[in-house]
Scaffold this active site. Structure first.
Site, PDB file in Angstrom:
ATOM      1  N   ASN A  70       0.629  -1.713   0.092  1.00 28.38           N
ATOM      2  CA  ASN A  70       0.048  -0.288  -0.069  1.00 28.38           C
ATOM      3  C   ASN A  70       0.638   1.401   0.096  1.00 28.38           C
ATOM      4  O   ASN A  70       0.862   2.134  -0.884  1.00 28.38           O
ATOM      5  CB  ASN A  70      -0.931   0.369   1.386  1.00 28.38           C
TER       6      ASN A  70
ATOM      7  N   ASP B  68       0.567 -10.261   3.249  1.00 31.97           N
ATOM      8  CA  ASP B  68      -0.789  -9.874   3.828  1.00 31.97           C
ATOM      9  C   ASP B  68      -2.789  -9.378   3.463  1.00 31.97           C
ATOM     10  O   ASP B  68      -3.454  -9.489   3.392  1.00 31.97           O
ATOM     11  CB  ASP B  68      -0.728  -8.188   4.730  1.00 31.97           C
TER      12      ASP B  68
ATOM     13  N   MET C 263       1.426 -13.585  11.207  1.00 34.79           N
ATOM     14  CA  MET C 263       1.447 -11.923  10.519  1.00 34.79           C
ATOM     15  C   MET C 263      -0.306 -11.547  10.469  1.00 34.79           C
ATOM     16  O   MET C 263      -0.966 -12.408   9.528  1.00 34.79           O
ATOM     17  CB  MET C 263       1.747 -11.834   9.282  1.00 34.79           C
TER      18      MET C 263
ATOM     19  N   GLU D 239      -1.461 -11.558  15.150  1.00 30.25           N
ATOM     20  CA  GLU D 239      -0.240 -10.747  15.344  1.00 30.25           C
ATOM     21  C   GLU D 239      -2.283  -9.142  16.128  1.00 30.25           C
ATOM     22  O   GLU D 239      -0.763  -8.229  16.901  1.00 30.25           O
ATOM     23  CB  GLU D 239       0.585 -10.165  15.133  1.00 30.25           C
TER      24      GLU D 239
ATOM     25  N   GLN E  39       7.319 -17.035   7.743  1.00 34.37           N
ATOM     26  CA  GLN E  39       6.689 -17.130   7.187  1.00 34.37           C
ATOM     27  C   GLN E  39       6.560 -16.526   5.720  1.00 34.37           C
ATOM     28  O   GLN E  39       6.221 -17.375   5.038  1.00 34.37           O
ATOM     29  CB  GLN E  39       4.977 -15.926   7.728  1.00 34.37           C
TER      30      GLN E  39
END
Length: 420
Positions: free
Chosen positions: A111, A141, A187, A244, A296
């Site tokens: 982003n 994400d 995450m 998280e 990850q």
């Protein structure tokens, strides 16, 4: 050779397939006769005139880059201010681009990186230099707007589901006389995409993960403990996946470390041990917890083929868009069919992507708030399909590549980047 050069840079946290995109950029540009420079450590390298000449790398090295994790040219967390706030910084950037005859700039990130790419696309003309700027999607994400999914997410989703599946088999072997509760922290600051992916590990009501704690759902301590207790009594053990970004009723992160990164994001980490301590104190169960953290996003050995293919496709398309004269766009993934799973690449305006965040749809979270729905499974399942494993050497380890990263000779005075 075409007139001008192309500059590629990486931003933010890296992924298992960000280098796949980099390899696609370089390979595609070479086929068009365009030289590619890379900025060392993202936009910071561009400002410092710290550039890398990728033409010094062999074709074999670029092929190997496609299956190598990490960020081959470095990355950074650095957000440009507006031109009104720091015009000198933009002037310096344009000076670097002009000095090296760079006509196309590709910024591979999430982003905040889309915002940077959008700003640069706007200021080129204002400062008297034509530069085509293309954002390239990347984030574990999966929270980029417009695109159906984001390169980097599919491999993290696969790693997470695999980890839950394998760990749950371990716990199932030991719960009679040992561990009753296992907690995996994943995450996901504001969007629970990675947590949701853990749900792919099981299909039945008693399959792990038994509880998924999403950042979109306010954490309720009493309800959580009651569900853990009921699951242990019914199944014998309980596997929990916690984001998280889990927040309490006051809206505070359960695991905020008290520090912030260059983008102003709170540094997180520590939900799993906090939950484990709670389970021990209130229920008395023996527990284990795990915090995979960087594992990850660096687990290239478990990469999804879908993710690999999409990471290559956006890199290839980004170069083609740039050379075709597009500006201020990003190649995004458009899903055209769930079954069979089909997708294509299309351009989308950076203005519709920059600083927008795609949250997990409410329809993807089960009514009780602790699992995923059939709609989520339909969306997620294709993204982890297929294997894109790297070749292995005689030593039993993957054959990853380290590039030469030969520096381009500087032409401008030294520049010190201002504090963030």
């Amino acid at each position: 050779m075409a007139v001008g050069k192309l500059l590629y840079a990486q931003s933010g946290g890296v992924t298992a397939v960000i280098n796949t995109t980099a390899a696609a950029v370089i390979d595609t540009a070479r086929k068009h006769g365009v030289k590619v420079y890379a900025a060392r450590n993202g936009i910071l390298g561009a400002l410092r005139e710290d550039l890398i000449d990728t033409s010094k790398e062999s074709a074999a090295a670029i092929r190997a880059l496609a299956w190598t994790p990490g960020g081959a040219f470095g990355s950074c967390r650095y957000k440009l201010k507006s031109i009104e706030e720091n015009r000198a910084q933009y002037a310096r950037l344009i000076d670097v681009l002009r000095a090296h005859d760079i006509r196309w700039f590709l910024y591979n990130g999430g982003n905040d990186s889309a915002d940077t790419a959008h700003k640069i696309s706007q200021v080129g003309k204002a400062l008297g230099y034509e530069i085509a700027c293309i954002g390239v999607p990347k984030t574990v994400d999966n929270d980029l707007a417009v695109t159906d999914c984001c390169p980097g997410f599919g491999s993290v989703a696969k790693y997470t589901a695999l980890s839950v599946l394998e760990a749950s088999l371990d716990v199932a072997s030991m719960y009679e006389s040992s561990t009753k509760v296992f907690i995996l922290e994943v995450m996901g600051r504001h969007a629970g995409w990675i947590a949701a992916a853990a749900g792919l590990a099981g299909n039945g009501p008693d399959d792990a993960p038994h509880l998924i704690l999403f950042p979109e759902i306010t954490f309720d301590e009493d309800a959580f403990l009651a569900r853990v207790k009921a699951t242990v009594e019914r199944v014998g053990y309980c596997v929990v996946v916690a984001s998280e970004g889990l927040k309490n009723a006051e809206g505070r992160f359960l695991a905020e470390a008290g520090t912030r990164d260059a983008f102003g994001h709170a540094q997180l980490g520590g939900v799993a041990p906090a939950l484990a301590a709670l389970v021990k104190a209130k229920l008395g169960y023996k527990y284990h917890w795990a915090l995979p953290d960087y594992l990850q996003r660096s687990a290239r050995h478990a990469a999804s083929k879908t993710d690999h293919d999409q990471a290559w496709a956006v890199g290839k398309a980004a170069v083609e868009y740039a050379l075709a004269g597009e500006n201020a766009v990003m190649p995004v993934i458009v899903r055209t069919s769930d079954a069979p799973y089909r997708w294509k690449i299309a351009p989308a305006p950076l203005a519709k992507i920059a600083n927008h965040e795609k949250k997990l749809p409410p329809s993807f979270i089960r009514r009780d708030g602790y699992g995923i729905t059939a709609a989520a499974r339909r969306y997620l399942a294709p993204l982890i399909r297929g294997e894109a494993a790297p070749p292995y050497g005689a030593d039993g380890l993957p054959k990853y590549v380290r590039l030469k990263n030969a520096a381009v000779a500087k032409k401008l005075p030294e520049y010190r980047v201002a504090d963030r």
